[in-house]
Scaffold this motif. Structure first.
Motif, mmCIF file in Angstrom:
data_model
loop_
_atom_site.group_PDB
_atom_site.id
_atom_site.type_symbol
_atom_site.label_atom_id
_atom_site.label_comp_id
_atom_site.label_asym_id
_atom_site.label_seq_id
_atom_site.Cartn_x
_atom_site.Cartn_y
_atom_site.Cartn_z
ATOM 1 N N THR A 108 0.817 -1.222 0.000
ATOM 2 C CA THR A 108 0.000 0.000 0.000
ATOM 3 C C THR A 108 0.851 1.273 0.000
ATOM 4 O OG1 THR A 108 -0.149 -0.120 2.394
ATOM 5 C CG2 THR A 108 -2.004 -1.037 1.154
ATOM 6 N N ASP A 109 2.133 1.145 0.390
ATOM 7 C CA ASP A 109 2.970 2.352 0.488
ATOM 8 C C ASP A 109 4.039 2.413 -0.595
ATOM 9 O OD1 ASP A 109 4.500 0.268 1.374
ATOM 10 O OD2 ASP A 109 5.169 1.223 3.216
ATOM 11 N N VAL A 110 3.899 1.608 -1.639
ATOM 12 C CA VAL A 110 4.861 1.662 -2.755
ATOM 13 C C VAL A 110 4.108 1.676 -4.081
ATOM 14 C CG1 VAL A 110 6.690 0.424 -1.493
ATOM 15 C CG2 VAL A 110 5.100 -0.864 -2.939
ATOM 16 N N GLN A 111 4.848 2.063 -5.106
ATOM 17 C CA GLN A 111 4.288 2.143 -6.459
ATOM 18 C C GLN A 111 5.163 1.287 -7.357
ATOM 19 O OE1 GLN A 111 3.951 6.427 -7.076
ATOM 20 N NE2 GLN A 111 3.894 5.955 -9.241
ATOM 21 N N LYS A 112 4.532 0.481 -8.221
ATOM 22 C CA LYS A 112 5.338 -0.367 -9.107
ATOM 23 C C LYS A 112 6.022 0.471 -10.185
ATOM 24 C CE LYS A 112 2.550 -4.535 -8.652
ATOM 25 N NZ LYS A 112 1.676 -5.511 -9.293
ATOM 26 N N LEU A 113 7.242 0.054 -10.579
ATOM 27 C CA LEU A 113 7.966 0.735 -11.664
ATOM 28 C C LEU A 113 8.257 -0.291 -12.752
ATOM 29 C CD1 LEU A 113 10.621 2.697 -9.561
ATOM 30 C CD2 LEU A 113 8.604 3.667 -10.693
ATOM 31 N N ASP A 114 8.316 0.199 -13.996
ATOM 32 C CA ASP A 114 8.660 -0.687 -15.105
ATOM 33 C C ASP A 114 10.035 -0.274 -15.643
ATOM 34 O OD1 ASP A 114 8.961 -2.169 -17.354
ATOM 35 O OD2 ASP A 114 6.991 -1.680 -18.228
ATOM 36 N N PRO A 115 11.083 -1.053 -15.323
ATOM 37 C CA PRO A 115 12.437 -0.665 -15.733
ATOM 38 C C PRO A 115 12.622 -0.662 -17.255
ATOM 39 C CG PRO A 115 12.462 -2.589 -14.278
ATOM 40 C CD PRO A 115 11.042 -2.325 -14.613
ATOM 41 N N ARG A 116 11.654 -1.251 -17.994
ATOM 42 C CA ARG A 116 11.802 -1.241 -19.464
ATOM 43 C C ARG A 116 11.464 0.142 -20.027
ATOM 44 N NH1 ARG A 116 7.763 -5.978 -20.527
ATOM 45 N NH2 ARG A 116 6.749 -4.547 -19.100
ATOM 46 N N LEU A 117 10.662 0.913 -19.288
ATOM 47 C CA LEU A 117 10.274 2.249 -19.764
ATOM 48 C C LEU A 117 11.384 3.276 -19.554
ATOM 49 C CD1 LEU A 117 6.553 2.507 -18.616
ATOM 50 C CD2 LEU A 117 7.457 1.876 -20.854
ATOM 51 N N ALA A 118 12.060 3.189 -18.422
ATOM 52 C CA ALA A 118 13.159 4.118 -18.103
ATOM 53 C C ALA A 118 13.938 3.533 -16.934
ATOM 54 C CB ALA A 118 12.581 5.479 -17.713
ATOM 55 N N PRO A 119 15.239 3.865 -16.803
ATOM 56 C CA PRO A 119 15.987 3.395 -15.630
ATOM 57 C C PRO A 119 15.245 3.803 -14.351
ATOM 58 C CG PRO A 119 17.425 4.570 -17.175
ATOM 59 C CD PRO A 119 16.028 4.732 -17.695
#
Ligand code: NAP
Length: 338
Positions: A108-119
């Protein structure tokens, strides 16, 4: 991987410029995930000017940091142990767990990141809080128009370097000040600023004369990262109906006694029929996805460049913080943890 969680906390509320003894190193137990939980290993930490305000022990628009508690702040990392199917091992996330090796979360306190979109480090810089500060603080508050002149103080920093590039994208003349010749070269040669000067090299601090030379038609949009004497110098050069975005006042953050004002600046606002507005970037939170999308497109198109200044090792986070406050950073100051 050890069974310890190295964290850094305040040892004292800094008075004046922060020093090493204001920080303490903690060896906490590494967290173990319960049902539905996962452990994140920190990869990068951001150090930002607003953190200086939170170190004073006085509440401003956010609560102060607590002595002895790990310092919270933006960080990105990767899930290393998990009991949560939505956050598998290797998932990259962004959160505010701050200056420590590990973070225990239920999602609930984090947001997913997609490393393929940007470092993933860009989520702490150009595609994160500083980038959104530049984007919304300039476009929404300065309301720039093609052909106008934008002046940016603290121009070579994480926020300022982006503001000038957005000004150029929008067809303005971009002028700025920064604290070294290397930064001035970076602004002109890499960020496309039309003109810039090293404010530390101006004899008798006559910045107003320098700005008059570089902004002969006056300043229509002033994006202020610095405040104090620099802002007085810009006010002496405002064009009629100028718009001023008050983003930060870093010249004041380490003063033991705050400077008073405004005085003559009030009069200038009146005579120039100018508008000055302070903002906190969280005001635009709902619009961040739109800002991130536009900035990512500009990066892909080669219209927007960014620089990161990365120091290695969690133990060097206080050092990174202090070097950023001193102006020794070239671009977004980060710490690489793992
Ligand atoms: P940054 O510019 O990357 O780093 C701070 C820079 O401030 C230093 O590199 C230094 O550059 C300059 N500086 C330090 N002391 C100074 C002084 N006495 N006079 C003039 N310049 C000084 O930091 P940033 O993250 O981009 O932040 C820039 C400003 O935006 C700060 O004021 C910050 O508080 C503000 N901010 C506001 C919001 C908001 O929501 N309103 C959000 C993010 C940031 P030089 O070498 O040029 O001196």
């Amino acid at each position: 991987m050890t069974d310890k969680n190295h964290a850094i906390a305040l040892a004292a509320h800094p008075v004046g410029f922060p020093k090493d003894s204001d920080f303490q190193h903690l060896q906490l137990p590494k967290p173990t995930p319960g049902a539905g939980q996962f452990v994140v290993r920190t990869k990068f930490i951001t150090v930002d000017p607003y953190m200086r305000g939170r170190m004073t022990g006085v509440r401003s628009y956010v609560d102060p940091f607590q002595i002895g508690q790990p310092i919270p702040g933006g960080a990105v990392g990767e899930v290393v142990e998990t009991n949560n199917a939505d956050f598998p091992k290797g998932q990259a996330v962004l959160g505010m767990w701050g200056w420590q090796d590990y973070h225990l979360s239920n999602g609930t306190d984090v947001q997913k990141l997609d490393p393929r979109l940007a470092p993933i480090s860009t989520a702490l810089g150009i595609l994160g809080m500083p980038g959104m500060t530049a984007y919304f603080g300039f476009l929404n508050i300065c309301t720039p128009k093609a052909g106008e002149t934008a002046y940016i103080s603290g121009a070579a920093g994480a926020v300022g370097a982006i503001v000038g590039q957005i000004a150029k994208i929008k067809g303005l003349r971009a002028v700025g000040s920064a604290g070294s010749d290397e930064k001035v070269e970076y602004l002109i040669n890499e960020c496309g600023y039309d003109a810039a000067f090293n404010y530390k090299h101006v004899p008798t601090k006559d910045w107003a004369a320098e700005i008059r030379k570089l902004c002969p038609k006056g300043v229509d949009c002033y994006f202020d990262n610095v405040g104090g004497d620099m802002t007085d110098a810009v006010f002496a050069n405002l064009a009629p109906f100028a718009r001023i975005s008050i983003c930060g006042v870093i010249s004041q953050y380490n003063l033991e006694k705050p400077e008073m004002g405004p005085r003559s600046t009030y009069m200038t606002l009146l005579v120039k029929q100018a508008r000055a507005e302070g903002f906190i970037v969280s005001r635009f939170m709902q619009q961040w996805p739109e800002g991130i999308k536009q900035m990512a497109t500009w990066i892909k198109e080669g219209k927007l460049k960014y620089k990161e200044d990365v120091l290695d090792g969690l133990e060097n986070t206080p050092k990174a913080f202090m070097r950023m406050l001193k102006g020794e950073n070239m671009g977004k100051q980060l710490v690489k943890v793992s």
